[in-house]
Design a protein around this motif. Structure first.
Motif, short mmCIF file in Angstrom:
data_model
loop_
_atom_site.label_atom_id
_atom_site.label_comp_id
_atom_site.label_asym_id
_atom_site.label_seq_id
_atom_site.Cartn_x
_atom_site.Cartn_y
_atom_site.Cartn_z
N TYR A 82 38.36 -14.08 15.58
CA TYR A 82 37.20 -13.85 14.74
C TYR A 82 36.61 -15.21 14.17
CZ TYR A 82 38.04 -9.04 15.34
OH TYR A 82 38.69 -7.70 16.04
N PHE A 283 42.63 -11.85 7.93
CA PHE A 283 41.23 -11.75 8.61
C PHE A 283 40.75 -13.07 7.85
CE2 PHE A 283 36.83 -10.79 9.34
CZ PHE A 283 36.88 -10.27 10.64
N PRO A 284 39.59 -13.97 8.78
CA PRO A 284 39.45 -13.68 9.89
C PRO A 284 40.49 -14.69 10.95
CG PRO A 284 38.10 -15.50 9.21
CD PRO A 284 39.01 -15.02 8.04
N TRP A 290 40.91 -6.46 14.39
CA TRP A 290 40.91 -6.62 12.97
C TRP A 290 41.47 -5.39 12.35
CZ3 TRP A 290 38.53 -2.65 9.96
CH2 TRP A 290 37.71 -1.81 10.63
#
Length: 322
Positions: A82, A283-284, A290
């Motif tokens: 991400y 995260f990310p 996730w």
């Protein structure tokens, strides 16, 4: 109570339960970075049947710093799934049903911390569901003043990273920072476990970090609220023992319960004191879905009260947000 649950012997003597671990180290198991990405499926949002979810370990940086972090991880850690900048990180998690996030960052060299702290303070001011923490580079000039300024900006705690910032938990330059956090009643999140580690760090975490060194901090600063991420990887059992002995210690679950690293689930660390365990993700900067660890925690069979605490209540309590 903030003192040890049991009396200790001489301050310099190792605690027997920490002197050796029954489990092999990650290096003995051959676990090395870089690690691969996983193509696991991600859920659309938090299961509505779960208690309120607070992610206690989310990274927020200015764009250029984020991009430098991603380049390092892509080469030396794991592929980042991400690659989202700060506004997208916050909206991604909140839109999927995560109710609050704790925003962490760290300064990898002197002179960065003030700007990073101001950045995260602005993010938290604009979005009240973000609990912003500050940072400082241990040993830099005016380190205590930098922390005090961060607290005055409304930041709720401090993040330090032994591997990146190249210090041992019990190093002399840390004492003034621990004392500043304790005076202000602000929690400190410190990556002081040995893993995940990389030969590309400026230091060998196995030389600088250990549960015994962390216990020295807990003994020397009995009112410091300390949270160690990754359940203390790879000394899971040793940190579980510390959790049983000290009321000023918390652990977060980041990357330790989803089965990404090929090690057994550290149940002892999770079950020693569920009221001191925080759900966190990294995260990310993760190489898998996730919600991978959220689903793993939900499937552990914790009782309702314990699960509610781990997934959110414990974090809100630690940061005074209840």
């Amino acid at each position: 109570m903030t003192a040890p649950r049991e009396p200790h012997g001489h301050d310099d003597a190792p605690v027997p339960c920490l002197a050796s671990s029954p489990s092999p180290t990650w290096r003995e198991l051959g676990i090395q970075m870089p690690m691969p990405a996983l193509a696991d499926e991600e859920g659309p949002r938090v299961d509505p049947g779960l208690p309120p979810v607070v992610d206690a370990h989310v990274h927020l940086f200015p764009d250029r710093v984020f991009e430098a972090v991603w380049r390092w991880f892509d080469r030396h850690g794991w592929p980042i799934r991400y690659k989202l900048h700060t506004p997208q990180v916050v909206s991604f998690l909140l839109s999927r049903g995560v109710e609050r996030v704790v925003a962490l960052h760290y300064a990898h060299k002197p002179g960065m911390a003030r700007a990073l702290n101001a950045y995260v303070a602005e993010v938290a001011k604009a979005e009240p569901r973000v609990i912003g923490l500050g940072t400082v580079y241990p040993g830099e000039p005016d380190a205590v003043a930098i922390l005090e300024e961060a607290f005055a900006l409304g930041l709720k705690g401090v993040k330090l990273h032994c591997h990146v910032q190249a210090f041992s938990p019990d190093a002399p330059q840390l004492h003034e920072l621990y004392a500043a956090c304790a005076r202000a009643g602000k929690p400190l999140v410190m990556h002081s476990g040995r893993e995940p580690s990389s030969p590309q760090y400026p230091v060998d975490p196995h030389q600088l970090c250990s549960a015994e060194r962390v216990e020295r901090v807990l003994k020397d600063h009995p009112t410091l609220k300390l949270c160690v991420p990754h359940l203390g990887a790879d000394e899971f059992d040793a940190y579980a023992h510390l959790l049983e002995r000290y009321d000023t210690l918390w652990l977060d679950t980041t990357m330790a319960v989803g089965g990404y690293f090929p090690v057994p689930l550290p149940r002892q660390a999770l079950e020693a004191r569920p009221g001191r365990i925080l759900y966190g993700t990294d995260f990310p900067n993760i190489p898998y879905a996730w919600d991978r660890e959220l689903r793993a925690l939900a499937g552990l069979g914790l009782d309702e009260a314990a699960l509610a605490g781990v997934l959110g209540g414990n974090t809100l309590s630690l940061y005074g947000e209840c």
